[in-house]
Design a protein around this motif. Sequence first.
Motif, PDB file in Angstrom:
ATOM      1  N   MET A 116      20.931   4.150  17.787  1.00 38.57           N
ATOM      2  CA  MET A 116      20.421   5.308  17.054  1.00 38.57           C
ATOM      3  C   MET A 116      19.665   6.252  17.969  1.00 38.57           C
ATOM      4  O   MET A 116      19.121   5.863  19.002  1.00 38.57           O
ATOM      5  CB  MET A 116      19.566   4.875  15.871  1.00 38.57           C
ATOM      6  N   VAL A 117      19.676   7.522  17.546  1.00 37.26           N
ATOM      7  CA  VAL A 117      18.894   8.554  18.223  1.00 37.26           C
ATOM      8  C   VAL A 117      18.001   9.156  17.143  1.00 37.26           C
ATOM      9  O   VAL A 117      18.492   9.703  16.157  1.00 37.26           O
ATOM     10  CB  VAL A 117      19.793   9.653  18.820  1.00 37.26           C
ATOM     11  N   VAL A 118      16.687   8.986  17.324  1.00 37.88           N
ATOM     12  CA  VAL A 118      15.742   9.436  16.298  1.00 37.88           C
ATOM     13  C   VAL A 118      15.076  10.727  16.766  1.00 37.88           C
ATOM     14  O   VAL A 118      14.674  10.855  17.928  1.00 37.88           O
ATOM     15  CB  VAL A 118      14.664   8.348  16.044  1.00 37.88           C
ATOM     16  N   SER A 119      14.921  11.649  15.840  1.00 43.57           N
ATOM     17  CA  SER A 119      14.326  12.958  16.134  1.00 43.57           C
ATOM     18  C   SER A 119      12.905  12.828  16.699  1.00 43.57           C
ATOM     19  O   SER A 119      12.158  11.907  16.343  1.00 43.57           O
ATOM     20  CB  SER A 119      14.299  13.765  14.833  1.00 43.57           C
ATOM     21  N   ASP A 120      12.538  13.791  17.540  1.00 43.46           N
ATOM     22  CA  ASP A 120      11.165  13.822  18.073  1.00 43.46           C
ATOM     23  C   ASP A 120      10.142  14.010  16.955  1.00 43.46           C
ATOM     24  O   ASP A 120       8.974  13.672  17.111  1.00 43.46           O
ATOM     25  CB  ASP A 120      11.034  14.970  19.089  1.00 43.46           C
ATOM     26  N   ASP A 121      10.594  14.578  15.822  1.00 45.58           N
ATOM     27  CA  ASP A 121       9.672  14.778  14.687  1.00 45.58           C
ATOM     28  C   ASP A 121       9.441  13.489  13.915  1.00 45.58           C
ATOM     29  O   ASP A 121       8.658  13.469  12.965  1.00 45.58           O
ATOM     30  CB  ASP A 121      10.249  15.828  13.719  1.00 45.58           C
ATOM     31  N   GLY A 122      10.136  12.431  14.275  1.00 44.84           N
ATOM     32  CA  GLY A 122       9.962  11.157  13.585  1.00 44.84           C
ATOM     33  C   GLY A 122      10.691  11.134  12.253  1.00 44.84           C
ATOM     34  O   GLY A 122      11.653  11.873  12.034  1.00 44.84           O
ATOM     35  N   PHE A 123      10.210  10.279  11.355  1.00 45.43           N
ATOM     36  CA  PHE A 123      10.904  10.054  10.090  1.00 45.43           C
ATOM     37  C   PHE A 123       9.875  10.014   8.968  1.00 45.43           C
ATOM     38  O   PHE A 123       8.951   9.182   9.001  1.00 45.43           O
ATOM     39  CB  PHE A 123      11.680   8.727  10.180  1.00 45.43           C
ATOM     40  N   LYS A 170      12.952  13.742  25.811  1.00 44.20           N
ATOM     41  CA  LYS A 170      12.826  13.884  24.363  1.00 44.20           C
ATOM     42  C   LYS A 170      14.220  13.746  23.741  1.00 44.20           C
ATOM     43  O   LYS A 170      15.235  13.983  24.424  1.00 44.20           O
ATOM     44  CB  LYS A 170      12.262  15.276  24.021  1.00 44.20           C
ATOM     45  N   ALA A 171      14.226  13.453  22.441  1.00 45.80           N
ATOM     46  CA  ALA A 171      15.519  13.363  21.741  1.00 45.80           C
ATOM     47  C   ALA A 171      16.272  14.680  21.877  1.00 45.80           C
ATOM     48  O   ALA A 171      17.498  14.705  22.030  1.00 45.80           O
ATOM     49  CB  ALA A 171      15.278  13.019  20.274  1.00 45.80           C
ATOM     50  N   GLU A 172      15.539  15.780  21.831  1.00 46.22           N
ATOM     51  CA  GLU A 172      16.180  17.096  21.893  1.00 46.22           C
ATOM     52  C   GLU A 172      16.924  17.281  23.223  1.00 46.22           C
ATOM     53  O   GLU A 172      17.979  17.909  23.275  1.00 46.22           O
ATOM     54  CB  GLU A 172      15.125  18.182  21.675  1.00 46.22           C
ATOM     55  N   GLU A 173      16.385  16.719  24.308  1.00 48.77           N
ATOM     56  CA  GLU A 173      17.067  16.830  25.607  1.00 48.77           C
ATOM     57  C   GLU A 173      18.382  16.033  25.598  1.00 48.77           C
ATOM     58  O   GLU A 173      19.385  16.455  26.175  1.00 48.77           O
ATOM     59  CB  GLU A 173      16.156  16.336  26.739  1.00 48.77           C
ATOM     60  N   VAL A 174      18.336  14.871  24.950  1.00 48.71           N
ATOM     61  CA  VAL A 174      19.552  14.051  24.853  1.00 48.71           C
ATOM     62  C   VAL A 174      20.605  14.797  24.032  1.00 48.71           C
ATOM     63  O   VAL A 174      21.788  14.862  24.402  1.00 48.71           O
ATOM     64  CB  VAL A 174      19.233  12.677  24.195  1.00 48.71           C
ATOM     65  N   VAL A 175      20.142  15.380  22.938  1.00 48.24           N
ATOM     66  CA  VAL A 175      21.068  16.081  22.050  1.00 48.24           C
ATOM     67  C   VAL A 175      21.661  17.318  22.737  1.00 48.24           C
ATOM     68  O   VAL A 175      22.849  17.623  22.586  1.00 48.24           O
ATOM     69  CB  VAL A 175      20.327  16.441  20.735  1.00 48.24           C
ATOM     70  N   GLU A 176      20.846  18.014  23.521  1.00 45.67           N
ATOM     71  CA  GLU A 176      21.368  19.187  24.263  1.00 45.67           C
ATOM     72  C   GLU A 176      22.479  18.766  25.223  1.00 45.67           C
ATOM     73  O   GLU A 176      23.500  19.430  25.350  1.00 45.67           O
ATOM     74  CB  GLU A 176      20.247  19.827  25.095  1.00 45.67           C
ATOM     75  N   LEU A 177      22.251  17.648  25.892  1.00 46.46           N
ATOM     76  CA  LEU A 177      23.268  17.150  26.819  1.00 46.46           C
ATOM     77  C   LEU A 177      24.546  16.771  26.052  1.00 46.46           C
ATOM     78  O   LEU A 177      25.665  17.078  26.474  1.00 46.46           O
ATOM     79  CB  LEU A 177      22.720  15.943  27.595  1.00 46.46           C
ATOM     80  N   ALA A 178      24.344  16.112  24.907  1.00 47.07           N
ATOM     81  CA  ALA A 178      25.506  15.712  24.098  1.00 47.07           C
ATOM     82  C   ALA A 178      26.291  16.947  23.653  1.00 47.07           C
ATOM     83  O   ALA A 178      27.523  16.964  23.693  1.00 47.07           O
ATOM     84  CB  ALA A 178      25.039  14.903  22.890  1.00 47.07           C
ATOM     85  N   ARG A 179      25.570  17.988  23.256  1.00 42.82           N
ATOM     86  CA  ARG A 179      26.248  19.229  22.814  1.00 42.82           C
ATOM     87  C   ARG A 179      27.028  19.844  23.970  1.00 42.82           C
ATOM     88  O   ARG A 179      28.147  20.324  23.800  1.00 42.82           O
ATOM     89  CB  ARG A 179      25.209  20.247  22.320  1.00 42.82           C
ATOM     90  N   HIS A 218      33.087  12.735  18.697  1.00 42.12           N
ATOM     91  CA  HIS A 218      32.126  12.358  17.643  1.00 42.12           C
ATOM     92  C   HIS A 218      31.133  11.348  18.197  1.00 42.12           C
ATOM     93  O   HIS A 218      31.525  10.412  18.896  1.00 42.12           O
ATOM     94  CB  HIS A 218      32.856  11.739  16.450  1.00 42.12           C
ATOM     95  N   PRO A 219      29.849  11.529  17.864  1.00 40.88           N
ATOM     96  CA  PRO A 219      28.857  10.584  18.382  1.00 40.88           C
ATOM     97  C   PRO A 219      29.025   9.200  17.760  1.00 40.88           C
ATOM     98  O   PRO A 219      29.358   9.092  16.585  1.00 40.88           O
ATOM     99  CB  PRO A 219      27.515  11.199  17.971  1.00 40.88           C
ATOM    100  N   GLU A 220      28.816   8.173  18.571  1.00 37.68           N
ATOM    101  CA  GLU A 220      28.880   6.804  18.042  1.00 37.68           C
ATOM    102  C   GLU A 220      27.534   6.385  17.427  1.00 37.68           C
ATOM    103  O   GLU A 220      27.513   5.780  16.361  1.00 37.68           O
ATOM    104  CB  GLU A 220      29.290   5.833  19.164  1.00 37.68           C
ATOM    105  N   PRO A 221      26.392   6.697  18.060  1.00 43.94           N
ATOM    106  CA  PRO A 221      25.127   6.257  17.468  1.00 43.94           C
ATOM    107  C   PRO A 221      24.815   7.007  16.170  1.00 43.94           C
ATOM    108  O   PRO A 221      25.337   8.104  15.934  1.00 43.94           O
ATOM    109  CB  PRO A 221      24.073   6.610  18.527  1.00 43.94           C
ATOM    110  N   VAL A 222      23.959   6.403  15.372  1.00 48.03           N
ATOM    111  CA  VAL A 222      23.488   7.034  14.141  1.00 48.03           C
ATOM    112  C   VAL A 222      22.381   8.014  14.518  1.00 48.03           C
ATOM    113  O   VAL A 222      21.459   7.655  15.264  1.00 48.03           O
ATOM    114  CB  VAL A 222      22.943   5.951  13.178  1.00 48.03           C
ATOM    115  N   LEU A 223      22.493   9.262  14.050  1.00 44.66           N
ATOM    116  CA  LEU A 223      21.487  10.269  14.380  1.00 44.66           C
ATOM    117  C   LEU A 223      20.507  10.367  13.209  1.00 44.66           C
ATOM    118  O   LEU A 223      20.928  10.578  12.065  1.00 44.66           O
ATOM    119  CB  LEU A 223      22.156  11.620  14.635  1.00 44.66           C
ATOM    120  N   VAL A 224      19.218  10.192  13.486  1.00 46.15           N
ATOM    121  CA  VAL A 224      18.206  10.236  12.423  1.00 46.15           C
ATOM    122  C   VAL A 224      17.407  11.524  12.575  1.00 46.15           C
ATOM    123  O   VAL A 224      16.690  11.703  13.562  1.00 46.15           O
ATOM    124  CB  VAL A 224      17.263   9.010  12.500  1.00 46.15           C
ATOM    125  N   GLY A 225      17.583  12.450  11.606  1.00 41.53           N
ATOM    126  CA  GLY A 225      16.859  13.722  11.639  1.00 41.53           C
ATOM    127  C   GLY A 225      17.400  14.681  12.678  1.00 41.53           C
ATOM    128  O   GLY A 225      16.710  15.631  13.070  1.00 41.53           O
TER     129      GLY A 225
END
Length: 393
Positions: A54-61, A359-368, A383-390
């Motif tokens: 999973m990849v969890v948002s920097d804003d948490g849950f 940060k999660a946002e840096e990972v997501v930018e790279l993925a994009r 398509h991403p394999e991990p579950v993205l939370v937030g």
Amino acid sequence: MTSTPPLSEFTTLRVGGSAAAMIDATTETELVEAARQVWADGDDWFVLGGGSNMVVSDDGFDGTVIRTLSRGIEVLPPETRESSIPAFAQAPAARERIQSPNEERVRIRVQAGHPWDELVAETVERGWSGLEALSGIPGATGASPIQNIGAYGQELASSLVAVDFLDSFADAPVRIPACELGLGYRTSVFKQGRAGIVTAVEFELHDAGPKSLGQPIGYAQLAQSLGARLGDRVPIQALRDAVLELRRSKGMVLDADDQDSVSAGSFFTNPIVSERFARTLPDDAPRWPTTLDQPDIVTPLGSDPVVPPHRDPAEYRVKLSAAWLIEHAGVRRGFSLPGSRAAISSKHTLALTNRGGAKAEEVVELARYVRAMVQTEFGVLLHPEPVLVGLSI
Ligand SMILES: Cc1cc2nc3c(=O)[nH]c(=O)nc-3n(C[C@H](O)[C@H](O)[C@H](O)COP(=O)(O)OP(=O)(O)OC[C@H]3O[C@@H](n4cnc5c(N)ncnc54)[C@H](O)[C@@H]3O)c2cc1C
């Protein structure tokens, strides 16, 4: 949201802010009670195993995280000498399993929080085959059916008998046989929206006897590293050792000293496209024919049976290599965007890693970025394999 430690402490990618609340469930009963409490309170929730997919948002849950920490392996009494999985109910891989005349079957029921690789190590030590090629995958056993984990020619589906599952808002878990779980390549009904909690998982393994041979080798690179051929059987411990060594060489075993292992495993699944589209790719693009599950045909009572429709060859599907597409779109191992602390693993193109403090946002930018490069070059959407939370990419 600061009431719990950040989820970065519980995820292998080491990203994610805090949850509003976290409950540690150390037994199956506690797991069920925790879920019922959270549902009664109307909180948002999700289940956390080892946090390795999973990849969890920097804003948490803004909700409650229920952590599975229940452990234990129970050997179940033998039912019959025949497989307890009805033939029609078995996943294709299970039907193909080789059974030597002297091998007995063993059924076990494992608690959701039991660490996956400890389970595999235990089964290998006891000479029970069926899970050995899945050595070294991080996470908890309860998460293993969620994406039908697979590696080195083996898939969970080939040994899974059933799960005990607490449907969201239900009072008690029910046993769901594997044939009803919609298991496929990195998917299951749980990834398609059936919400709830796997509280225990039941497997059927082979007691491989004194020779302790593993299941036939189903992956060319693994066969090569063992000096064997595809389909050969080698001692189960040797197979586990070879898998672990191969995984280490790719940074795919969690290791505090290996920054390439600070990831969520493969970040993208291998795309499945039409045969027609696959033909448009360069000749050297790896591709494997694959089957698309035939949907169920419902025949109303009293009517004539329906003849399955002829399938147009255009419907045949081909699996592509996400790693090949990424590399040939110009994204190399070790690549990172300027100033980013997220990078492609230096050992494995499919793993996005945290080089320290990302940060999660840096990972997501790279993925994009990776996804855009592949889409521009080949017209394939990864398509991403991990579950993205937030988050979304
Ligand atoms: C280095 C590395 C290598 C990897 N290699 C592989 C590989 O070879 N093959 C492979 O298939 N995967 C691989 N993975 C991905 C991952 O390890 C597996 O998917 C694993 O099963 C996830 O387990 P987890 O407990 O960490 O799940 P988590 O990340 O905690 O959760 C993943 C998802 O499952 C849900 N979930 C977890 N437990 C339960 C439960 N009890 N009931 C209901 N839902 C639940 C979560 O809510 C979440 O949606 C790898 C990951 C890493 C970091």
